[in-house]
Scaffold this motif. Sequence first.
Motif, PDB file in Angstrom:
ATOM      1  N   ARG A   1      76.870  64.131  18.934  1.00  0.00           N
ATOM      2  CA  ARG A   1      78.207  63.945  19.508  1.00  0.00           C
ATOM      3  C   ARG A   1      79.305  64.333  18.514  1.00  0.00           C
ATOM      4  O   ARG A   1      80.396  64.705  18.893  1.00  0.00           O
ATOM      5  CB  ARG A   1      78.386  62.497  19.937  1.00  0.00           C
ATOM      6  CG  ARG A   1      77.331  62.110  20.948  1.00  0.00           C
ATOM      7  CD  ARG A   1      77.492  60.776  21.538  1.00  0.00           C
ATOM      8  NE  ARG A   1      76.307  60.227  22.155  1.00  0.00           N
ATOM      9  CZ  ARG A   1      75.474  60.810  22.984  1.00  0.00           C
ATOM     10  NH1 ARG A   1      75.640  62.044  23.306  1.00  0.00           N
ATOM     11  NH2 ARG A   1      74.440  60.188  23.504  1.00  0.00           N
TER      12      ARG A   1
ATOM     13  N   GLY B   1      79.263  65.030  27.762  1.00  0.00           N
ATOM     14  CA  GLY B   1      77.911  64.493  27.637  1.00  0.00           C
ATOM     15  C   GLY B   1      76.855  65.576  27.741  1.00  0.00           C
ATOM     16  O   GLY B   1      75.890  65.595  26.972  1.00  0.00           O
ATOM     17  N   TYR B   2      77.044  66.490  28.685  1.00  0.00           N
ATOM     18  CA  TYR B   2      76.111  67.590  28.859  1.00  0.00           C
ATOM     19  C   TYR B   2      76.031  68.443  27.596  1.00  0.00           C
ATOM     20  O   TYR B   2      74.939  68.750  27.110  1.00  0.00           O
ATOM     21  CB  TYR B   2      76.532  68.449  30.059  1.00  0.00           C
ATOM     22  CG  TYR B   2      75.680  69.671  30.264  1.00  0.00           C
ATOM     23  CD1 TYR B   2      74.448  69.576  30.903  1.00  0.00           C
ATOM     24  CD2 TYR B   2      76.095  70.915  29.800  1.00  0.00           C
ATOM     25  CE1 TYR B   2      73.650  70.698  31.080  1.00  0.00           C
ATOM     26  CE2 TYR B   2      75.301  72.041  29.968  1.00  0.00           C
ATOM     27  CZ  TYR B   2      74.074  71.930  30.618  1.00  0.00           C
ATOM     28  OH  TYR B   2      73.302  73.043  30.776  1.00  0.00           O
ATOM     29  N   ILE B   3      77.200  68.814  27.062  1.00  0.00           N
ATOM     30  CA  ILE B   3      77.225  69.662  25.868  1.00  0.00           C
ATOM     31  C   ILE B   3      76.637  68.921  24.664  1.00  0.00           C
ATOM     32  O   ILE B   3      75.837  69.483  23.910  1.00  0.00           O
ATOM     33  CB  ILE B   3      78.655  70.151  25.561  1.00  0.00           C
ATOM     34  CG1 ILE B   3      79.139  71.072  26.685  1.00  0.00           C
ATOM     35  CG2 ILE B   3      78.700  70.884  24.222  1.00  0.00           C
ATOM     36  CD1 ILE B   3      80.612  71.418  26.597  1.00  0.00           C
ATOM     37  N   SER B   4      77.017  67.657  24.478  1.00  0.00           N
ATOM     38  CA  SER B   4      76.506  66.921  23.315  1.00  0.00           C
ATOM     39  C   SER B   4      75.000  66.707  23.416  1.00  0.00           C
ATOM     40  O   SER B   4      74.311  66.715  22.396  1.00  0.00           O
ATOM     41  CB  SER B   4      77.237  65.589  23.148  1.00  0.00           C
ATOM     42  OG  SER B   4      76.871  64.667  24.159  1.00  0.00           O
ATOM     43  N   ASP B   5      74.479  66.537  24.634  1.00  0.00           N
ATOM     44  CA  ASP B   5      73.030  66.422  24.792  1.00  0.00           C
ATOM     45  C   ASP B   5      72.333  67.726  24.421  1.00  0.00           C
ATOM     46  O   ASP B   5      71.250  67.713  23.848  1.00  0.00           O
ATOM     47  CB  ASP B   5      72.671  66.036  26.227  1.00  0.00           C
ATOM     48  CG  ASP B   5      72.990  64.581  26.534  1.00  0.00           C
ATOM     49  OD1 ASP B   5      73.242  63.803  25.582  1.00  0.00           O
ATOM     50  OD2 ASP B   5      72.998  64.226  27.726  1.00  0.00           O
ATOM     51  N   ARG B   6      72.934  68.847  24.738  1.00  0.00           N
ATOM     52  CA  ARG B   6      72.342  70.147  24.399  1.00  0.00           C
ATOM     53  C   ARG B   6      72.406  70.402  22.894  1.00  0.00           C
ATOM     54  O   ARG B   6      71.474  70.940  22.311  1.00  0.00           O
ATOM     55  CB  ARG B   6      73.048  71.301  25.131  1.00  0.00           C
ATOM     56  CG  ARG B   6      72.928  71.277  26.631  1.00  0.00           C
ATOM     57  CD  ARG B   6      71.465  71.316  27.074  1.00  0.00           C
ATOM     58  NE  ARG B   6      71.296  71.027  28.473  1.00  0.00           N
ATOM     59  CZ  ARG B   6      71.003  69.845  28.997  1.00  0.00           C
ATOM     60  NH1 ARG B   6      70.839  68.802  28.234  1.00  0.00           N
ATOM     61  NH2 ARG B   6      70.849  69.682  30.288  1.00  0.00           N
TER      62      ARG B   6
ATOM     63  N   LYS C   1      69.643  63.141  18.155  1.00  0.00           N
ATOM     64  CA  LYS C   1      68.820  63.489  19.323  1.00  0.00           C
ATOM     65  C   LYS C   1      67.750  64.466  18.884  1.00  0.00           C
ATOM     66  O   LYS C   1      67.941  65.269  17.993  1.00  0.00           O
ATOM     67  CB  LYS C   1      69.694  64.134  20.402  1.00  0.00           C
ATOM     68  CG  LYS C   1      70.802  63.244  20.885  1.00  0.00           C
ATOM     69  CD  LYS C   1      70.377  62.547  22.098  1.00  0.00           C
ATOM     70  CE  LYS C   1      71.528  61.709  22.618  1.00  0.00           C
ATOM     71  NZ  LYS C   1      71.110  60.717  23.518  1.00  0.00           N
TER      72      LYS C   1
ATOM     73  N   PRO D   1      81.436  64.194  32.255  1.00  0.00           N
ATOM     74  CA  PRO D   1      80.116  64.790  32.365  1.00  0.00           C
ATOM     75  C   PRO D   1      79.936  66.018  31.466  1.00  0.00           C
ATOM     76  O   PRO D   1      78.882  66.222  30.919  1.00  0.00           O
ATOM     77  CB  PRO D   1      80.005  65.190  33.828  1.00  0.00           C
ATOM     78  CG  PRO D   1      81.000  64.365  34.566  1.00  0.00           C
ATOM     79  CD  PRO D   1      82.053  64.063  33.570  1.00  0.00           C
ATOM     80  N   LEU D   2      81.004  66.827  31.316  1.00  0.00           N
ATOM     81  CA  LEU D   2      80.904  68.044  30.513  1.00  0.00           C
ATOM     82  C   LEU D   2      80.614  67.721  29.049  1.00  0.00           C
ATOM     83  O   LEU D   2      79.733  68.320  28.431  1.00  0.00           O
ATOM     84  CB  LEU D   2      82.186  68.867  30.628  1.00  0.00           C
ATOM     85  CG  LEU D   2      82.241  70.145  29.795  1.00  0.00           C
ATOM     86  CD1 LEU D   2      81.151  71.114  30.232  1.00  0.00           C
ATOM     87  CD2 LEU D   2      83.604  70.790  29.897  1.00  0.00           C
TER      88      LEU D   2
END
Length: 130
Positions: A13, A4-9, A129, A1-2
Amino acid sequence: PLAGYISDRVGSRTPLMVFGSLLSAVCFAVLIISGNKVLIMISILMIGLSMALTIPLSQVLVGEMFSGIGSGLAVAATNTAGRLAASIPGAVGGYILQTTGTFAVVWGLALVFGVARVPFILAVGEKRKK
């Protein structure tokens, strides 16, 4: 989860995967040169973190690359190949350790692979993104 959260922000990736790969290389270098038990334990934990930053993101990246044309099969094939490849280092590392009598060579090889992943990560395109 960490990861994914960071890469979304961040919106990508790639930087996180490069960071995870280089983090593993630095940690293996610490294992080679350090005799300090605390540094060794921290390095081992950080190697686990580097895996947590790279493995899940690579699975997502494969799914995104093949979306609409068999992403399930692509992710499954990648996951299977990764699991099969994960069985090799134990045997090879054991042989190297037995032959050389030192973990430094095993960790040095792991360091090389950590650095060698970076050009491949950079060569793979990803959907940006917004």
